[in-house]
Design a protein around this motif. Structure first.
Motif, mmCIF file in Angstrom:
data_model
loop_
_atom_site.group_PDB
_atom_site.id
_atom_site.type_symbol
_atom_site.label_atom_id
_atom_site.label_comp_id
_atom_site.label_asym_id
_atom_site.label_seq_id
_atom_site.Cartn_x
_atom_site.Cartn_y
_atom_site.Cartn_z
ATOM 1 N N GLY A 186 0.379 -1.732 -0.157
ATOM 2 C CA GLY A 186 0.008 -0.151 0.130
ATOM 3 C C GLY A 186 0.446 1.175 0.116
ATOM 4 N N GLU A 218 -4.967 -3.842 -0.814
ATOM 5 C CA GLU A 218 -3.909 -3.682 0.319
ATOM 6 C C GLU A 218 -4.575 -5.029 0.839
ATOM 7 O OE1 GLU A 218 -2.029 -1.363 2.944
ATOM 8 O OE2 GLU A 218 -3.157 0.286 2.433
ATOM 9 N N ASP A 221 -8.730 -4.767 1.360
ATOM 10 C CA ASP A 221 -9.108 -5.268 0.229
ATOM 11 C C ASP A 221 -9.828 -6.049 -0.102
ATOM 12 O OD1 ASP A 221 -9.175 -1.821 -0.268
ATOM 13 O OD2 ASP A 221 -7.131 -2.367 -0.335
#
Lengths: 356, 356
Positions: A186, A218, A221
């Motif tokens: 990220g 990331e 997610d």
């Protein structure tokens, strides 16, 4: 391919084979009546089960194989011992020979990948195959790959996975431009993962040709369902999948303890029985069962080895849908539309037996 | 170190700073009365908060710093701008100068790691620092590292993490021989991860010198709590942590929807209120807050940036315990007892500013 879908089944793969396999097939047939099965395995074990599930008989062919690959066999060993003789190999061979549209096994993953790669060979332009998981998220199911078919990746492999994953998404979700994200930690200033940044550059440029590139995503997610396809290297994908499974079991266990903790909570759980059962079904790993081997000249589905007839039914239904939606054609189409050629640092895939 | 523990606090780090930080300190002080705080940050923002939490005043010193590091600043940029002037740097500097036993910040992780590495330097014999997470599991809390301090690892770094993690486990769990596992994809015949296998060989040989080596563990072993310390490379650790967080939120969200799905389930949820609240507390990420920076000549704790006073209280309590249990001494002791020297392929750690 006609209206009928033929599934080539390794009847001996998995902990509860062949019973759970055959039982699962009978359940799958009820929902998709134009399915045909070729069962590979020990005739003397399969025949009595077909007597038990007689509705399956007219849709089934049995091919006797004496050799069965053990769950703990090394891929190289399995390939030496099982090539041309085992139920696993013969299930794949039927796809190669055009007798079946898709093959499925609940056996040893490493052995299945080695045999599938050796028998079907990688598609032209794909350097190494990947395993895609269908992952339930807060938004909808998404696809995450690679789950560990290949350990280590370069930019070319990640781009391949994006092509393969978006073709699978187009089959499963009827979406013509699924979103694709690259799994990363990220931050912008990441050291040592230049191959991910390089893949990001290629996908940014190619975005629009069969998929929409979203950018980096990331770990959290995945559960949010931020994108339709999450692309990652196989070691990381495998760890992410198993960590998520472990966490889901952990939270489920916390919940069960909490609801048993006192009289009031037990009464509450009684009132909420139907809702909690719905939750249990939603979290049931058997309902989303099946890793899709991607990037070979033929479709092979891996079922969880420890599952039961419900799990096999899910995996067989997935196999059917992959064949029906012409996954292989969709991959070829995405590859043709992809505007950029990327060179791989890795040599073309060789089956495990040669390199081990 | 006297009976009093002095915590050097970056009062400006995190989304809710300085209010949540100061409020959290007042809560932490209630439980650990022999804590002293040095708050680094903007005097004009901190002073009114100390008026609001007057019990904190006698235990506190305020050091004015004008510069504050933004959450999205690149580590190299933050280091150039904030070295010697920012609240984050000064919080670390107080540990280096021996004024404080431990430093804490809820600010930008990359910047904090760069500054901590630059200011405190890696311990002799440790090639690169790691970030350890304290991870709640079905068995008890365990330690997982590295969470992304370093991307990429070699065998020497994994062995270092095992030493650092087992020292931390001895501090936290009062266990003289914590079990250590190496995170892997679980099969024997793994390609491309020779450094994990090499670390496994070293740890097998060294097992018994301050830890017990368990062997390889898989992603789902984290949630099970199979070992006290899970060792992995930083990219993988970060993905595993965030994937687990995402999965926990996902299951929590499923549960809330299920309990709201019909009248009976709403009644059930009312009966089970206390049990569900207990579950919520158990899953509350604020109660286990704080990444421990390991392998530097001084202890630095990273709090979640988005947390509130409860989260800061947890991170400050963790900071206190790390100092009280003499983490740095325990690491030194484990390193001395470690019987094997491993050469690293990587150069000694250099702070981000030099390499970026």
């Amino acid at each position: 391919m006609t209206d009928t879908i033929t599934i080539s089944v390794d009847a001996m793969g998995g902990d509860n084979a062949p019973r759970a396999v055959i039982h699962g097939a009978s359940l799958a047939l009820r929902e998709r009546k134009n399915t045909r099965f070729i069962f590979h395995g020990r005739q003397e074990q399969i025949a009595p089960l077909l007597d038990e599930f007689p509705e399956l008989r007219p849709a089934s062919t049995v091919r006797h194989c004496e050799t069965v690959i053990a769950m703990d066999e090394k891929p190289s060993q399995a390939l030496r011992k099982g090539k041309g003789t085992s139920s696993m190999w013969m299930a794949i061979q039927a796809v190669k020979d055009g007798e079946a549209d898709v093959a499925i096994s609940g056996g040893n993953t490493g052995a299945l990948m080695a045999m599938a790669t050796f028998c079907l060979r990688p598609m032209k332009g794909i350097s190494r195959p990947g395993i895609a998981a269908i992952w339930p998220t807060l938004r909808s199911d998404i696809i995450v790959l690679d789950m560990g078919a290949t350990i280590g990746a370069d930019a070319k492999q990640l781009v391949d996975y994006a092509i393969l994953g978006s073709a699978l998404a187009r089959c499963l979700f009827d979406d013509d431009a699924p979103t694709v994200g690259l799994l990363n930690v990220g931050t912008e200033e990441v050291k040592g993962l230049d191959y991910i940044k390089e893949a990001g550059r290629v996908l940014t440029e190619a975005s629009g040709s069969g998929f929409t590139y979203h950018g980096f995503v990331e770990g959290d997610d995945i559960g949010k369902g931020t994108v339709d396809v999450v692309v990652t290297e196989g070691f990381v994908g495998n760890i992410a999948l198993k960590t998520a499974e472990g966490t889901a079991r952990q939270v489920g266990s916390y919940l069960r303890s909490a609801l048993k903790s006192n009289l009031m909570s037990r009464i509450g759980a009684l009132f909420a029985t139907s809702a909690l059962n719905a939750l249990r079904r939603k979290m049931d790993p058997r309902t989303v069962n099946g890793g899709v081997f991607m990037g070979l000249n033929g479709i092979v589905i891996k079922s969880h080895g420890g599952t039961d007839e419900i799990g096999y039914k899910s995996a067989l239904s997935l196999s059917y849908e992959m064949a029906r939606s012409r996954l292989i054609d969709k991959i070829g189409d995405t590859m043709q539309r992809f505007p950029i050629k990327v060179a791989s640092e890795a040599p073309e895939a060789e089956p495990e037996a040669n390199s081990a």
